[in-house]
Each structure stands twice: as structure tokens, then as C-alpha cells.
Motif scaffolding. Sequence first.
Motif, short mmCIF file in Angstrom:
data_model
loop_
_atom_site.label_atom_id
_atom_site.label_comp_id
_atom_site.label_asym_id
_atom_site.label_seq_id
_atom_site.Cartn_x
_atom_site.Cartn_y
_atom_site.Cartn_z
N LEU A 14 17.57 -10.15 18.30
CA LEU A 14 18.99 -10.12 18.00
C LEU A 14 19.81 -10.34 19.27
CD1 LEU A 14 21.24 -9.60 15.95
CD2 LEU A 14 21.06 -7.19 16.49
N ILE A 15 19.43 -9.70 20.34
CA ILE A 15 20.14 -9.87 21.61
C ILE A 15 19.99 -11.31 22.10
CG2 ILE A 15 20.15 -9.20 24.05
CD1 ILE A 15 19.38 -6.37 23.10
N GLY A 16 18.80 -11.86 21.96
CA GLY A 16 18.55 -13.23 22.42
C GLY A 16 19.24 -14.30 21.59
N SER A 17 19.60 -13.98 20.36
CA SER A 17 20.20 -15.01 19.50
C SER A 17 21.72 -14.95 19.48
CB SER A 17 19.67 -14.87 18.08
OG SER A 17 20.08 -13.65 17.52
N LEU A 18 22.32 -14.02 20.18
CA LEU A 18 23.78 -13.97 20.23
C LEU A 18 24.32 -15.17 21.02
CD1 LEU A 18 24.40 -10.19 20.84
CD2 LEU A 18 24.71 -11.47 18.73
N PRO A 19 25.39 -15.79 20.55
CA PRO A 19 25.90 -17.00 21.21
C PRO A 19 26.76 -16.68 22.43
CG PRO A 19 27.18 -16.54 19.27
CD PRO A 19 26.07 -15.52 19.31
N THR A 20 26.16 -16.16 23.48
CA THR A 20 26.91 -15.81 24.68
C THR A 20 26.69 -16.78 25.82
OG1 THR A 20 25.12 -14.35 25.37
CG2 THR A 20 26.92 -13.36 24.14
N TRP A 21 25.67 -17.63 25.72
CA TRP A 21 25.41 -18.58 26.78
C TRP A 21 25.95 -19.95 26.37
CZ3 TRP A 21 21.90 -14.91 25.14
CH2 TRP A 21 21.63 -13.93 26.07
N PRO A 22 26.29 -20.80 27.32
CA PRO A 22 26.90 -22.10 26.99
C PRO A 22 26.06 -22.97 26.06
CG PRO A 22 27.07 -21.68 29.35
CD PRO A 22 26.21 -20.59 28.77
N TYR A 23 24.75 -22.98 26.22
CA TYR A 23 23.94 -23.85 25.38
C TYR A 23 23.86 -23.36 23.95
CZ TYR A 23 20.20 -20.41 25.97
OH TYR A 23 19.46 -19.27 25.97
N SER A 24 24.12 -22.07 23.70
CA SER A 24 24.03 -21.55 22.35
C SER A 24 25.39 -21.28 21.72
CB SER A 24 23.21 -20.26 22.34
OG SER A 24 23.86 -19.26 23.10
N ALA A 25 26.45 -21.68 22.38
CA ALA A 25 27.79 -21.42 21.86
C ALA A 25 28.06 -22.20 20.58
CB ALA A 25 28.84 -21.76 22.90
N GLU A 26 27.45 -23.35 20.43
CA GLU A 26 27.69 -24.15 19.23
C GLU A 26 26.83 -23.71 18.05
OE1 GLU A 26 24.93 -27.98 20.28
OE2 GLU A 26 26.83 -27.76 21.30
N TRP A 27 25.92 -22.75 18.24
CA TRP A 27 25.11 -22.24 17.15
C TRP A 27 25.93 -21.41 16.18
CZ3 TRP A 27 20.40 -19.93 20.21
CH2 TRP A 27 19.71 -20.95 20.81
N GLY A 28 26.98 -20.78 16.67
CA GLY A 28 27.76 -19.87 15.84
C GLY A 28 27.06 -18.53 15.73
N PRO A 31 22.28 -17.42 13.69
CA PRO A 31 21.02 -16.81 14.11
C PRO A 31 21.13 -15.29 14.31
CG PRO A 31 21.44 -18.79 15.37
CD PRO A 31 22.68 -18.50 14.59
N GLY A 32 22.20 -14.85 14.90
CA GLY A 32 22.38 -13.41 15.10
C GLY A 32 22.56 -12.66 13.80
N GLY A 33 23.22 -13.29 12.86
CA GLY A 33 23.42 -12.67 11.56
C GLY A 33 22.12 -12.55 10.77
N VAL A 34 21.29 -13.57 10.85
CA VAL A 34 20.01 -13.55 10.14
C VAL A 34 19.10 -12.48 10.74
CG1 VAL A 34 17.91 -14.87 9.66
CG2 VAL A 34 20.15 -15.93 9.39
N VAL A 35 19.01 -12.46 12.07
CA VAL A 35 18.16 -11.47 12.72
C VAL A 35 18.71 -10.06 12.49
CG1 VAL A 35 17.24 -10.69 14.93
CG2 VAL A 35 17.34 -13.11 14.43
#
Length: 51
Positions: A14-28, A31-35
Motif C-alpha cells: 500500500l505504501i509503495g503504490s501511493l502516487p507520491t513519486w513523479p513516475y507514478s503520479a499519472e497512475w492515480g 493501485p493504492g485503492g485496490v491494495v
Amino acid sequence: MLSTVLVVLLILLLIGSLPTWPYSAEWGYGPGGVVGAVLAIVLVLALLGRL
């Protein structure tokens, strides 16, 4: 013992899937919601003694 390891692993995912880094910002927040949903289900099952 296994349920504790599973909960810790899901929290790390859950911590790893949060969109806090630039490369994952477009994920929305998908992933965090599913985990997070899986983590909530596992916690409920662990508290009920079914896991």
C-alpha cells in the motif's frame, strides 16, 4: 503467524503504490485503492479468525 506476515506485506504494498513519486503520479489512486481494499478484507478476516 502467516496472517501477520500477510498484513505487513500488504501494508508495504500500500505504501509503495501511493502516487507520491513523479513516475507514478499519472497512475492515480487506483493501485493504492485496490491494495487498501485487499488490506481491509485481510484485516477483517484476521480479526474474525478466519485467516
